[in-house]
Design an enzyme around this catalytic site. Structure first.
Site, PDB file in Angstrom:
ATOM      1  CB  CYS A 143      39.785  44.920  38.432  1.00 56.54           C
ATOM      2  SG  CYS A 143      38.262  45.438  39.298  1.00 56.54           S
TER       3      CYS A 143
ATOM      4  CG  HIS B  86      37.971  44.633  34.252  1.00 57.32           C
ATOM      5  ND1 HIS B  86      38.472  43.542  34.926  1.00 57.32           N
ATOM      6  CD2 HIS B  86      37.015  45.170  35.046  1.00 57.32           C
ATOM      7  CE1 HIS B  86      37.831  43.411  36.081  1.00 57.32           C
ATOM      8  NE2 HIS B  86      36.949  44.393  36.176  1.00 57.32           N
TER       9      HIS B  86
ATOM     10  CD  GLU C  15      40.425  41.840  31.539  1.00 63.41           C
ATOM     11  OE1 GLU C  15      39.464  41.493  32.252  1.00 63.41           O
ATOM     12  OE2 GLU C  15      41.162  42.799  31.854  1.00 63.41           O
TER      13      GLU C  15
END
Length: 243
Positions: free
Chosen positions: A100, A190, A192
């Protein structure tokens, strides 16, 4: 397992801790596998790129494209620290995964335009599609041609920087994942994040201009029903490939 340098850009402890735990869990890492640096609190270690397997840069509420006078001292410090590493990372093709905020850092370091004129995405999911170049990339081998990822960003690459290739695209944002060299990557989404983690961020950042605060609960409900699993495999592959 060699060590990864994880750079965090979130001044909010709850958000930073949750993101760090997600990087470990989704990347298959233990705390002993990483050097964690919260850049708003501590300086980079001496010779930070020596002896590491790769660098992972998390997200944050700052924007690379904001004018200097609009950045808080913490945001300016974080940005300067990240950017100070990029010339060496790019020149030596050191494994790098910017998430990001990290795509803005990489794009800026490559001389590309990062801005808010186009390609921002509201908090939620975005359907990413593999490009022709992406089909040949080892981090994306065998992933579905299209999959959903969690996003939420005000700025984005306005054009593909010189020397970079686009690996993933979406209708709203054509540069969801890029690579320069053989080993330097960044994602606009993102990799994760799961629903629980995004819920945490929605609650923490609901007054930061990403969405009308009164819609927070609706966004949380949407995240809980979303099918977002593929992005974490990209993070895991990065760790496996370079660890």
């Amino acid at each position: 397992m060699s060590r990864f340098l994880i750079l965090q850009l979130r001044p909010e402890t709850a958000a930073a801790d949750d993101e760090f735990a997600a990087f470990l869990a989704k990347g298959g890492l233990s705390e002993g596998d990483v050097t964690r640096v919260r850049l708003e609190q501590e300086p980079l270690p001496d010779d930070p790129l020596a002896g590491i397997s790769g660098v992972i840069v998390g997200g944050g509420p700052g924007c690379v494209s904001d004018p200097p006078e609009d950045k808080s001292p913490a945001e300016a410090k974080i940005e300067a620290a990240c950017l100070s590493l990029m010339p060496e990372i790019i020149a030596r093709d050191i494994p790098f995964l910017g998430c990001c905020y990290g795509i803005g850092i990489l794009g800026h370091a490559l001389g590309g335009e990062v801005g808010k004129a186009r390609y921002g995405e509201a908090v939620g999911t975005s359907t990413c599609r593999v490009t022709d170049a992406g089909r040949a990339d080892p981090l994306l081998a065998g992933v579905p041609e299209a999959f959903d990822a969690f996003v939420g960003h005000k700025e984005a690459l306005q054009a593909l920087p010189d020397g970079a290739v686009a690996l993933l695209s979406s209708d709203a944002c054509p540069f969801q994942m890029i690579r320069t060299g053989a080993n330097v990557y960044a994602t606009q989404f993102h990799p994760e994040a799961d629903a629980a983690g995004f819920e945490t961020r929605i609650r923490i950042y609901k007054d930061r201009g990403y969405f009308p605060p009164e819609t927070a609960e609706d966004l949380i409900a949407m995240c809980r029903t979303a099918d977002v699993t593929v992005p974490e495999t990209i993070l895991a592959r990065f760790v496996e490939r370079y660890g």
